[in-house]
Scaffold this motif. Sequence first.
Motif, PDB file in Angstrom:
ATOM      1  N   MET A   1      32.037  18.303 -26.296  1.00 21.34           N
ATOM      2  CA  MET A   1      31.602  17.732 -25.022  1.00 21.34           C
ATOM      3  C   MET A   1      30.129  18.063 -24.742  1.00 21.34           C
ATOM      4  SD  MET A   1      33.987  15.885 -23.784  1.00 21.34           S
ATOM      5  CE  MET A   1      33.257  15.549 -22.233  1.00 21.34           C
ATOM      6  N   ALA A   2      29.730  19.322 -25.051  1.00 21.01           N
ATOM      7  CA  ALA A   2      28.334  19.713 -24.818  1.00 21.01           C
ATOM      8  C   ALA A   2      27.392  18.857 -25.664  1.00 21.01           C
ATOM      9  CB  ALA A   2      28.140  21.195 -25.122  1.00 21.01           C
ATOM     10  N   TRP A   3      27.819  18.551 -26.888  1.00 21.77           N
ATOM     11  CA  TRP A   3      26.996  17.707 -27.751  1.00 21.77           C
ATOM     12  C   TRP A   3      26.854  16.307 -27.151  1.00 21.77           C
ATOM     13  CZ3 TRP A   3      29.056  13.685 -31.117  1.00 21.77           C
ATOM     14  CH2 TRP A   3      28.044  13.001 -31.794  1.00 21.77           C
ATOM     15  N   LEU A   4      27.913  15.758 -26.610  1.00 17.68           N
ATOM     16  CA  LEU A   4      27.843  14.425 -26.017  1.00 17.68           C
ATOM     17  C   LEU A   4      26.890  14.392 -24.824  1.00 17.68           C
ATOM     18  CD1 LEU A   4      31.563  13.280 -26.224  1.00 17.68           C
ATOM     19  CD2 LEU A   4      29.634  12.511 -27.626  1.00 17.68           C
ATOM     20  N   VAL A   5      26.895  15.451 -24.028  1.00 15.40           N
ATOM     21  CA  VAL A   5      25.969  15.526 -22.888  1.00 15.40           C
ATOM     22  C   VAL A   5      24.531  15.594 -23.402  1.00 15.40           C
ATOM     23  CG1 VAL A   5      25.237  16.912 -20.907  1.00 15.40           C
ATOM     24  CG2 VAL A   5      27.672  16.593 -21.365  1.00 15.40           C
ATOM     25  N   ALA A   6      24.289  16.455 -24.409  1.00 14.39           N
ATOM     26  CA  ALA A   6      22.938  16.586 -24.969  1.00 14.39           C
ATOM     27  C   ALA A   6      22.481  15.281 -25.616  1.00 14.39           C
ATOM     28  CB  ALA A   6      22.898  17.730 -25.979  1.00 14.39           C
ATOM     29  N   LEU A  38      18.858  20.741 -28.919  1.00 12.03           N
ATOM     30  CA  LEU A  38      20.253  20.959 -28.532  1.00 12.03           C
ATOM     31  C   LEU A  38      21.153  19.864 -29.092  1.00 12.03           C
ATOM     32  CD1 LEU A  38      20.415  22.151 -24.816  1.00 12.03           C
ATOM     33  CD2 LEU A  38      21.638  23.115 -26.751  1.00 12.03           C
ATOM     34  N   ALA A  39      20.691  18.629 -29.033  1.00 12.06           N
ATOM     35  CA  ALA A  39      21.491  17.518 -29.545  1.00 12.06           C
ATOM     36  C   ALA A  39      21.749  17.690 -31.042  1.00 12.06           C
ATOM     37  CB  ALA A  39      20.789  16.189 -29.264  1.00 12.06           C
ATOM     38  N   ILE A  40      20.776  18.194 -31.765  1.00 14.67           N
ATOM     39  CA  ILE A  40      20.932  18.381 -33.212  1.00 14.67           C
ATOM     40  C   ILE A  40      21.801  19.600 -33.515  1.00 14.67           C
ATOM     41  CG2 ILE A  40      19.704  18.891 -35.351  1.00 14.67           C
ATOM     42  CD1 ILE A  40      17.339  17.265 -34.103  1.00 14.67           C
ATOM     43  N   VAL A  41      21.491  20.737 -32.885  1.00 15.14           N
ATOM     44  CA  VAL A  41      22.246  21.974 -33.133  1.00 15.14           C
ATOM     45  C   VAL A  41      23.722  21.797 -32.773  1.00 15.14           C
ATOM     46  CG1 VAL A  41      22.545  24.351 -32.319  1.00 15.14           C
ATOM     47  CG2 VAL A  41      20.281  23.521 -32.910  1.00 15.14           C
ATOM     48  N   LEU A  42      23.980  21.196 -31.627  1.00 10.83           N
ATOM     49  CA  LEU A  42      25.366  21.009 -31.197  1.00 10.83           C
ATOM     50  C   LEU A  42      26.099  19.978 -32.058  1.00 10.83           C
ATOM     51  CD1 LEU A  42      24.900  21.169 -27.320  1.00 10.83           C
ATOM     52  CD2 LEU A  42      25.686  22.977 -28.858  1.00 10.83           C
ATOM     53  N   ALA A  43      25.375  18.983 -32.571  1.00  5.42           N
ATOM     54  CA  ALA A  43      26.005  18.006 -33.467  1.00  5.42           C
ATOM     55  C   ALA A  43      26.441  18.674 -34.761  1.00  5.42           C
ATOM     56  CB  ALA A  43      25.038  16.862 -33.767  1.00  5.42           C
ATOM     57  N   VAL A  44      25.572  19.490 -35.338  1.00  2.00           N
ATOM     58  CA  VAL A  44      25.915  20.192 -36.576  1.00  2.00           C
ATOM     59  C   VAL A  44      27.101  21.123 -36.337  1.00  2.00           C
ATOM     60  CG1 VAL A  44      25.099  21.874 -38.278  1.00  2.00           C
ATOM     61  CG2 VAL A  44      23.600  20.010 -37.552  1.00  2.00           C
ATOM     62  N   GLY A  45      27.063  21.852 -35.227  1.00  2.00           N
ATOM     63  CA  GLY A  45      28.172  22.754 -34.902  1.00  2.00           C
ATOM     64  C   GLY A  45      29.479  22.019 -34.680  1.00  2.00           C
ATOM     65  N   ALA A  46      29.413  20.871 -34.036  1.00  2.00           N
ATOM     66  CA  ALA A  46      30.636  20.107 -33.770  1.00  2.00           C
ATOM     67  C   ALA A  46      31.223  19.539 -35.059  1.00  2.00           C
ATOM     68  CB  ALA A  46      30.348  18.974 -32.781  1.00  2.00           C
ATOM     69  N   PHE A  47      30.368  19.004 -35.906  1.00  2.00           N
ATOM     70  CA  PHE A  47      30.869  18.399 -37.144  1.00  2.00           C
ATOM     71  C   PHE A  47      31.346  19.438 -38.157  1.00  2.00           C
ATOM     72  CE2 PHE A  47      28.295  14.731 -35.624  1.00  2.00           C
ATOM     73  CZ  PHE A  47      29.360  13.855 -35.499  1.00  2.00           C
ATOM     74  N   ARG A  48      30.812  20.660 -38.060  1.00  2.12           N
ATOM     75  CA  ARG A  48      31.260  21.721 -38.960  1.00  2.12           C
ATOM     76  C   ARG A  48      32.382  22.543 -38.337  1.00  2.12           C
ATOM     77  NH1 ARG A  48      27.327  25.479 -41.391  1.00  2.12           N
ATOM     78  NH2 ARG A  48      29.020  25.634 -42.881  1.00  2.12           N
ATOM     79  N   SER A  49      32.748  22.222 -37.115  1.00  2.00           N
ATOM     80  CA  SER A  49      33.763  22.987 -36.367  1.00  2.00           C
ATOM     81  C   SER A  49      33.402  24.470 -36.308  1.00  2.00           C
ATOM     82  CB  SER A  49      35.149  22.796 -36.985  1.00  2.00           C
ATOM     83  OG  SER A  49      35.536  21.453 -36.912  1.00  2.00           O
ATOM     84  N   ASP A  50      32.124  24.730 -36.078  1.00  2.00           N
ATOM     85  CA  ASP A  50      31.600  26.101 -36.009  1.00  2.00           C
ATOM     86  C   ASP A  50      31.777  26.637 -34.591  1.00  2.00           C
ATOM     87  OD1 ASP A  50      30.222  28.480 -36.152  1.00  2.00           O
ATOM     88  OD2 ASP A  50      28.321  27.585 -36.767  1.00  2.00           O
ATOM     89  N   GLY A  52      30.848  29.378 -33.470  1.00  2.00           N
ATOM     90  CA  GLY A  52      29.732  30.228 -33.061  1.00  2.00           C
ATOM     91  C   GLY A  52      28.482  29.463 -32.686  1.00  2.00           C
ATOM     92  N   THR A  53      28.568  28.153 -32.589  1.00  2.00           N
ATOM     93  CA  THR A  53      27.397  27.333 -32.257  1.00  2.00           C
ATOM     94  C   THR A  53      26.828  27.686 -30.890  1.00  2.00           C
ATOM     95  OG1 THR A  53      28.295  25.552 -33.597  1.00  2.00           O
ATOM     96  CG2 THR A  53      26.571  24.955 -32.070  1.00  2.00           C
ATOM     97  N   TRP A  54      27.670  28.184 -30.018  1.00  2.00           N
ATOM     98  CA  TRP A  54      27.193  28.538 -28.669  1.00  2.00           C
ATOM     99  C   TRP A  54      26.085  29.580 -28.732  1.00  2.00           C
ATOM    100  CZ3 TRP A  54      27.478  33.528 -26.962  1.00  2.00           C
ATOM    101  CH2 TRP A  54      28.335  34.393 -27.651  1.00  2.00           C
ATOM    102  N   ARG A  55      26.071  30.408 -29.772  1.00  2.00           N
ATOM    103  CA  ARG A  55      25.034  31.446 -29.902  1.00  2.00           C
ATOM    104  C   ARG A  55      23.643  30.850 -30.041  1.00  2.00           C
ATOM    105  NH1 ARG A  55      29.403  33.569 -32.820  1.00  2.00           N
ATOM    106  NH2 ARG A  55      30.050  35.621 -32.089  1.00  2.00           N
ATOM    107  N   TYR A  56      23.567  29.666 -30.625  1.00  2.00           N
ATOM    108  CA  TYR A  56      22.286  28.989 -30.811  1.00  2.00           C
ATOM    109  C   TYR A  56      21.998  28.026 -29.672  1.00  2.00           C
ATOM    110  CZ  TYR A  56      23.743  30.609 -35.386  1.00  2.00           C
ATOM    111  OH  TYR A  56      24.215  31.381 -36.402  1.00  2.00           O
ATOM    112  N   GLY A  57      23.019  27.406 -29.157  1.00  2.00           N
ATOM    113  CA  GLY A  57      22.830  26.406 -28.123  1.00  2.00           C
ATOM    114  C   GLY A  57      22.619  26.974 -26.731  1.00  2.00           C
TER     115      GLY A  57
END
Length: 129
Positions: A1-6, A38-50, A52-57
């Motif tokens: 959801m955060a990625w969609l907002v970004a 944010l749009a890029i970092v969160l997209a990578v995290g979402a597609f990798r099901s990571d 821990g992405t919140w640590r970067y975002g």
Amino acid sequence: MAWLVALAASLGALFIGEVMGQSPCVLCWYQRAFMFPLAIVLAVGAFRSDSGTWRYGLPLAVIGGGIALYHSLLYAGVVAEALEPCSQGPSCTDAAMTIFGSLPLPFLSFAAFAAITLLLFLTTRITKP
């Protein structure tokens, strides 16, 4: 959801600047500097099901949100004009800083950063043991 907002906020900023032809002010550029990654970092995290992405975002969202809050306060007239960083280029408080004639862009930016921050903060609660 955060990625969609970004993603929506990034595409919206590009639409306003490139299609509508509205030049961004200095504070808008700073906000873009935090929203676009944010749009890029969160997209990578979402597609990798990571999980821990919140640590970067989260740091990007909080800092960008701080800039958006300052811009919103400046637009609303709460912050003194003497502290306005937009001495050259488009004004940070211009009436053209709206979309659809009534929605102030600084408020929309702050809402996007706040939503991303909230969603990432909720993620930290879910991923902690």
